[in-house]
Scaffold this motif. Structure first.
Motif, PDB file in Angstrom:
ATOM      1  N   UNK A   1       0.846  -1.180   0.000  1.00 33.83           N
ATOM      2  CA  UNK A   1       0.000   0.000   0.000  1.00 33.83           C
ATOM      3  C   UNK A   1       0.889   1.239   0.000  1.00 33.83           C
ATOM      4  N   UNK A   2       0.785   2.036  -1.058  1.00 32.70           N
ATOM      5  CA  UNK A   2       1.639   3.228  -1.197  1.00 32.70           C
ATOM      6  C   UNK A   2       1.403   4.244  -0.081  1.00 32.70           C
ATOM      7  N   UNK A   3       0.152   4.421   0.331  1.00 32.25           N
ATOM      8  CA  UNK A   3      -0.137   5.392   1.393  1.00 32.25           C
ATOM      9  C   UNK A   3       0.529   4.974   2.691  1.00 32.25           C
ATOM     10  N   UNK A   4       0.498   3.694   3.008  1.00 36.10           N
ATOM     11  CA  UNK A   4       1.138   3.201   4.231  1.00 36.10           C
ATOM     12  C   UNK A   4       2.645   3.435   4.177  1.00 36.10           C
ATOM     13  N   UNK A   5       3.246   3.120   3.036  1.00 34.75           N
ATOM     14  CA  UNK A   5       4.693   3.333   2.861  1.00 34.75           C
ATOM     15  C   UNK A   5       5.015   4.817   2.988  1.00 34.75           C
ATOM     16  N   UNK A   6       4.204   5.660   2.361  1.00 33.71           N
ATOM     17  CA  UNK A   6       4.456   7.108   2.386  1.00 33.71           C
ATOM     18  C   UNK A   6       4.349   7.672   3.803  1.00 33.71           C
ATOM     19  N   UNK A   7       3.313   7.283   4.541  1.00 33.36           N
ATOM     20  CA  UNK A   7       3.158   7.813   5.893  1.00 33.36           C
ATOM     21  C   UNK A   7       4.233   7.282   6.842  1.00 33.36           C
ATOM     22  N   UNK A   8       4.681   6.045   6.639  1.00 33.81           N
ATOM     23  CA  UNK A   8       5.796   5.537   7.440  1.00 33.81           C
ATOM     24  C   UNK A   8       7.087   6.270   7.094  1.00 33.81           C
ATOM     25  N   UNK A   9       7.296   6.558   5.811  1.00 36.25           N
ATOM     26  CA  UNK A   9       8.475   7.326   5.405  1.00 36.25           C
ATOM     27  C   UNK A   9       8.420   8.728   6.007  1.00 36.25           C
ATOM     28  N   UNK A  10       7.241   9.334   6.020  1.00 33.89           N
ATOM     29  CA  UNK A  10       7.086  10.658   6.606  1.00 33.89           C
ATOM     30  C   UNK A  10       7.364  10.628   8.114  1.00 33.89           C
ATOM     31  N   UNK A 136      10.658  10.571  -1.880  1.00 34.69           N
ATOM     32  CA  UNK A 136      10.562  10.221  -3.298  1.00 34.69           C
ATOM     33  C   UNK A 136      10.707   8.713  -3.490  1.00 34.69           C
ATOM     34  N   UNK A 137      11.598   8.108  -2.721  1.00 33.43           N
ATOM     35  CA  UNK A 137      11.759   6.660  -2.791  1.00 33.43           C
ATOM     36  C   UNK A 137      10.492   5.948  -2.337  1.00 33.43           C
ATOM     37  N   UNK A 138       9.850   6.483  -1.302  1.00 29.99           N
ATOM     38  CA  UNK A 138       8.608   5.875  -0.818  1.00 29.99           C
ATOM     39  C   UNK A 138       7.495   5.979  -1.859  1.00 29.99           C
ATOM     40  N   UNK A 139       7.454   7.079  -2.597  1.00 26.63           N
ATOM     41  CA  UNK A 139       6.412   7.265  -3.604  1.00 26.63           C
ATOM     42  C   UNK A 139       6.620   6.316  -4.784  1.00 26.63           C
ATOM     43  N   UNK A 140       7.848   6.197  -5.228  1.00 25.17           N
ATOM     44  CA  UNK A 140       8.152   5.370  -6.405  1.00 25.17           C
ATOM     45  C   UNK A 140       9.170   4.312  -6.015  1.00 25.17           C
ATOM     46  N   UNK A 141       8.764   3.385  -5.171  1.00 25.25           N
ATOM     47  CA  UNK A 141       9.695   2.438  -4.557  1.00 25.25           C
ATOM     48  C   UNK A 141      10.451   1.595  -5.575  1.00 25.25           C
ATOM     49  N   UNK A 142       9.775   0.921  -6.482  1.00 27.25           N
ATOM     50  CA  UNK A 142      10.466   0.024  -7.422  1.00 27.25           C
ATOM     51  C   UNK A 142      11.382   0.767  -8.390  1.00 27.25           C
ATOM     52  N   UNK A 147      17.120   2.945  -9.773  1.00 25.22           N
ATOM     53  CA  UNK A 147      17.950   4.151  -9.963  1.00 25.22           C
ATOM     54  C   UNK A 147      19.057   4.211  -8.920  1.00 25.22           C
ATOM     55  N   UNK A 148      18.739   3.859  -7.670  1.00 28.03           N
ATOM     56  CA  UNK A 148      19.752   3.879  -6.612  1.00 28.03           C
ATOM     57  C   UNK A 148      20.872   2.880  -6.894  1.00 28.03           C
ATOM     58  N   UNK A 149      20.537   1.741  -7.461  1.00 28.67           N
ATOM     59  CA  UNK A 149      21.572   0.759  -7.816  1.00 28.67           C
ATOM     60  C   UNK A 149      22.497   1.308  -8.898  1.00 28.67           C
ATOM     61  N   UNK A 150      21.934   2.047  -9.861  1.00 30.35           N
ATOM     62  CA  UNK A 150      22.768   2.641 -10.923  1.00 30.35           C
ATOM     63  C   UNK A 150      23.658   3.749 -10.368  1.00 30.35           C
ATOM     64  N   UNK A 151      23.123   4.559  -9.470  1.00 28.55           N
ATOM     65  CA  UNK A 151      23.875   5.684  -8.908  1.00 28.55           C
ATOM     66  C   UNK A 151      24.982   5.211  -7.972  1.00 28.55           C
TER      67      UNK A 151
END
Length: 190
Positions: A1-10, A136-142, A147-151
């Motif tokens: 659930x994106x909302x759950x991930x976002x609120x936990x990230x917040x 931003x990672x929480x919003x677009x996790x996959x 991108x983080x692996x490439x960076x």
């Protein structure tokens, strides 16, 4: 659930931001008590920033600054906002190798401000700068993980640049040139 991930990230972001601001208020209030010694503190802070810059680049290593404290939560109870907030506070308090040298630089800069509120704005901006990638990672996790692996292959260059920036700011503080920088960015009425 994106909302759950976002609120936990917040909640996580609010946790580490609270620690940074508490640390600044503690250091800031102490700094205002020792105003007569600010030139010595400025010189000492500049020297520490230069040392931290060399440490960040890997030129000089201090094992104490490389320690990473990890902890776990007991099983059960599941994820929750208080747990995420607590994890954020532990992150801020224990992840010294990544945030310690740069945070010390921000606190050093904040200590040179005219008021405690100006220093607080710097710490809020620093917290926001750390928070944006987490959110931003929480919003677009996959896609973010890819991108983080490439960076990650450029991590060494990022640490070298960060170290050089700390050394530069430390030199500006040592020579008392740091106070001259704002006049180059002032776009007031002519």
């Amino acid at each position: 659930d994106r909302a759950l991930v976002m609120f936990n990230a917040l909640s996580f972001v609010l946790g580490f931001s609270a620690v940074f601001l508490f640390l600044w208020v503690s250091v800031g209030l102490m700094g205002y008590l020792v105003q007569g010694y600010l030139s010595y503190i400025r010189i000492g802070g500049g020297a520490i920033l230069i040392f931290m810059g060399f440490h960040t680049m890997g030129v000089w290593r201090m094992p104490l600054l490389d320690r990473e404290v990890r902890g776990g939560f007991p099983r059960g109870g599941g994820p929750g906002y208080p747990r995420s907030f607590f994890t954020g506070t532990i992150f801020a308090a224990g992840w010294t190798p990544c945030i310690g040298p740069v945070l010390a630089g921000i606190i050093g800069l904040a200590a040179l401000r005219d008021s405690i509120w100006q220093g607080t704005y710097l710490l809020v901006a620093y917290s926001a700068g750390l928070a944006i990638p987490f959110l931003a990672t929480a919003v677009a996790l996959n896609p973010a993980l890819k991108a983080l692996r490439r960076i990650q292959r450029y991590q060494r260059w990022v640490t070298i640049f960060s170290g050089l920036l700390l050394i530069f700011i430390g030199l500006l503080m040592l020579t008392n040139m740091f106070i001259l920088i704002p006049r180059y960015f002032y776009w007031g009425a002519i």
